[in-house]
Design a protein around this motif. Structure first.
Motif, PDB file in Angstrom:
ATOM      1  N   LEU A 122       0.843  -1.188   0.000  1.00 23.80           N
ATOM      2  CA  LEU A 122       0.000   0.000   0.000  1.00 23.80           C
ATOM      3  C   LEU A 122       0.877   1.236   0.000  1.00 23.80           C
ATOM      4  CD1 LEU A 122      -2.828   1.426   0.611  1.00 23.80           C
ATOM      5  CD2 LEU A 122      -2.096   1.355   2.979  1.00 23.80           C
ATOM      6  N   ASP A 123       0.602   2.150  -0.920  1.00 24.28           N
ATOM      7  CA  ASP A 123       1.206   3.475  -0.924  1.00 24.28           C
ATOM      8  C   ASP A 123       0.051   4.453  -0.843  1.00 24.28           C
ATOM      9  OD1 ASP A 123       4.111   3.069  -1.286  1.00 24.28           O
ATOM     10  OD2 ASP A 123       3.481   2.098  -3.136  1.00 24.28           O
ATOM     11  N   ALA A 124      -0.005   5.246   0.224  1.00 21.94           N
ATOM     12  CA  ALA A 124      -1.149   6.131   0.430  1.00 21.94           C
ATOM     13  C   ALA A 124      -0.705   7.479   0.969  1.00 21.94           C
ATOM     14  CB  ALA A 124      -2.135   5.495   1.402  1.00 21.94           C
ATOM     15  N   GLN A 125      -1.476   8.476   0.624  1.00 22.91           N
ATOM     16  CA  GLN A 125      -1.309   9.809   1.193  1.00 22.91           C
ATOM     17  C   GLN A 125      -2.419   9.972   2.224  1.00 22.91           C
ATOM     18  OE1 GLN A 125       1.204  11.928   0.175  1.00 22.91           O
ATOM     19  NE2 GLN A 125       0.646  13.161   1.941  1.00 22.91           N
ATOM     20  N   VAL A 126      -2.052  10.032   3.487  1.00 21.99           N
ATOM     21  CA  VAL A 126      -3.043  10.178   4.549  1.00 21.99           C
ATOM     22  C   VAL A 126      -3.410  11.665   4.631  1.00 21.99           C
ATOM     23  CG1 VAL A 126      -3.493   9.876   7.006  1.00 21.99           C
ATOM     24  CG2 VAL A 126      -2.102   8.212   5.781  1.00 21.99           C
ATOM     25  N   PRO A 127      -4.697  11.994   4.532  1.00 21.71           N
ATOM     26  CA  PRO A 127      -5.098  13.406   4.611  1.00 21.71           C
ATOM     27  C   PRO A 127      -4.657  14.062   5.913  1.00 21.71           C
ATOM     28  CG  PRO A 127      -6.917  12.044   3.850  1.00 21.71           C
ATOM     29  CD  PRO A 127      -5.829  11.113   4.290  1.00 21.71           C
ATOM     30  N   ARG A 128      -4.342  15.340   5.823  1.00 20.28           N
ATOM     31  CA  ARG A 128      -3.858  16.113   6.972  1.00 20.28           C
ATOM     32  C   ARG A 128      -4.847  16.035   8.141  1.00 20.28           C
ATOM     33  NH1 ARG A 128      -0.724  20.806   6.006  1.00 20.28           N
ATOM     34  NH2 ARG A 128       0.462  20.807   7.902  1.00 20.28           N
ATOM     35  N   GLY A 129      -4.330  15.781   9.334  1.00 18.01           N
ATOM     36  CA  GLY A 129      -5.150  15.736  10.533  1.00 18.01           C
ATOM     37  C   GLY A 129      -5.800  14.387  10.812  1.00 18.01           C
ATOM     38  N   LEU A 130      -5.754  13.472   9.849  1.00 21.35           N
ATOM     39  CA  LEU A 130      -6.375  12.160  10.039  1.00 21.35           C
ATOM     40  C   LEU A 130      -5.479  11.292  10.914  1.00 21.35           C
ATOM     41  CD1 LEU A 130      -8.923  10.687   8.991  1.00 21.35           C
ATOM     42  CD2 LEU A 130      -7.492   9.671   7.252  1.00 21.35           C
ATOM     43  N   THR A 131      -6.059  10.620  11.912  1.00 19.11           N
ATOM     44  CA  THR A 131      -5.264   9.768  12.799  1.00 19.11           C
ATOM     45  C   THR A 131      -5.462   8.283  12.524  1.00 19.11           C
ATOM     46  OG1 THR A 131      -6.986   9.837  14.485  1.00 19.11           O
ATOM     47  CG2 THR A 131      -5.213  11.460  14.668  1.00 19.11           C
ATOM     48  N   CYS A 132      -6.483   7.911  11.727  1.00 17.54           N
ATOM     49  CA  CYS A 132      -6.740   6.508  11.392  1.00 17.54           C
ATOM     50  C   CYS A 132      -6.773   6.340   9.876  1.00 17.54           C
ATOM     51  CB  CYS A 132      -8.077   6.038  11.949  1.00 17.54           C
ATOM     52  SG  CYS A 132      -8.074   5.826  13.721  1.00 17.54           S
ATOM     53  N   TYR A 133      -6.317   5.191   9.423  1.00 17.76           N
ATOM     54  CA  TYR A 133      -6.374   4.865   7.997  1.00 17.76           C
ATOM     55  C   TYR A 133      -6.747   3.394   7.868  1.00 17.76           C
ATOM     56  CZ  TYR A 133      -5.313   4.717   3.072  1.00 17.76           C
ATOM     57  OH  TYR A 133      -5.415   4.582   1.707  1.00 17.76           O
ATOM     58  N   ARG A 134      -7.696   3.081   6.975  1.00 19.86           N
ATOM     59  CA  ARG A 134      -8.135   1.697   6.759  1.00 19.86           C
ATOM     60  C   ARG A 134      -7.562   1.193   5.437  1.00 19.86           C
ATOM     61  NH1 ARG A 134     -12.601  -1.639   8.304  1.00 19.86           N
ATOM     62  NH2 ARG A 134     -13.337   0.081   9.576  1.00 19.86           N
ATOM     63  N   TRP A 135      -6.840   0.061   5.495  1.00 17.95           N
ATOM     64  CA  TRP A 135      -6.296  -0.595   4.310  1.00 17.95           C
ATOM     65  C   TRP A 135      -7.260  -1.714   3.947  1.00 17.95           C
ATOM     66  CZ3 TRP A 135      -0.862  -3.330   4.292  1.00 17.95           C
ATOM     67  CH2 TRP A 135      -0.575  -3.802   3.013  1.00 17.95           C
ATOM     68  N   ASN A 136      -8.033  -1.501   2.899  1.00 18.05           N
ATOM     69  CA  ASN A 136      -9.026  -2.474   2.445  1.00 18.05           C
ATOM     70  C   ASN A 136      -8.458  -3.394   1.368  1.00 18.05           C
ATOM     71  OD1 ASN A 136     -11.291  -1.530   3.989  1.00 18.05           O
ATOM     72  ND2 ASN A 136     -11.319   0.256   2.661  1.00 18.05           N
ATOM     73  N   GLY A 137      -9.219  -4.402   0.995  1.00 13.07           N
ATOM     74  CA  GLY A 137      -8.857  -5.273  -0.120  1.00 13.07           C
ATOM     75  C   GLY A 137      -7.959  -6.441   0.236  1.00 13.07           C
ATOM     76  N   LEU A 138      -7.949  -6.860   1.485  1.00  6.21           N
ATOM     77  CA  LEU A 138      -7.075  -7.960   1.906  1.00  6.21           C
ATOM     78  C   LEU A 138      -7.829  -9.279   2.057  1.00  6.21           C
ATOM     79  CD1 LEU A 138      -5.051  -5.955   4.585  1.00  6.21           C
ATOM     80  CD2 LEU A 138      -4.434  -6.401   2.196  1.00  6.21           C
ATOM     81  N   ASN A 139      -9.052  -9.329   1.565  1.00  7.88           N
ATOM     82  CA  ASN A 139      -9.898 -10.508   1.714  1.00  7.88           C
ATOM     83  C   ASN A 139      -9.359 -11.734   0.977  1.00  7.88           C
ATOM     84  OD1 ASN A 139     -12.259 -11.628   2.882  1.00  7.88           O
ATOM     85  ND2 ASN A 139     -13.199 -11.643   0.857  1.00  7.88           N
TER      86      ASN A 139
END
Length: 84
Positions: free
Chosen positions: A41-58
């Motif tokens: 996963l390569d992601a840009q986490v939006p400013r101020g966000l403290t949680c990030y969900r990595w989907n698609g691992l099913n």
């Protein structure tokens, strides 16, 4: 530690919780027990966000995994288990 996992057990997604919100890009690499890369996963986490969900691992097989999270110059590893 700059990130923690909501839970070390997952089914189809992994949730990271960051201790300090920043706008640095995040790279996450999920490896199986043999060390092979199963997902990336390569992601840009939006400013101020403290949680990030990595989907698609099913589609990953059940078992034990190692998660590497890289953010800026920081890196850490965590153990995960994929279950039913």
């Amino acid at each position: 530690m700059f990130a923690t996992l909501k839970t070390p057990v997952f089914i189809d997604s992994v949730i990271f919780e960051f201790s300090h919100p920043a706008q640095d890009p995040v790279r996450a690499i999920l490896r199986d027990e043999e060390g092979s890369i199963c997902s990336r996963l390569d992601a840009q986490v939006p400013r101020g966000l403290t949680c990030y969900r990595w989907n698609g691992l099913n589609d990953l097989p059940y078992g034990r995994y190692t998660l590497e999270i890289l953010r800026g110059s920081q890196a850490q590893r965590m153990k995960l288990i994929k279950r039913v």
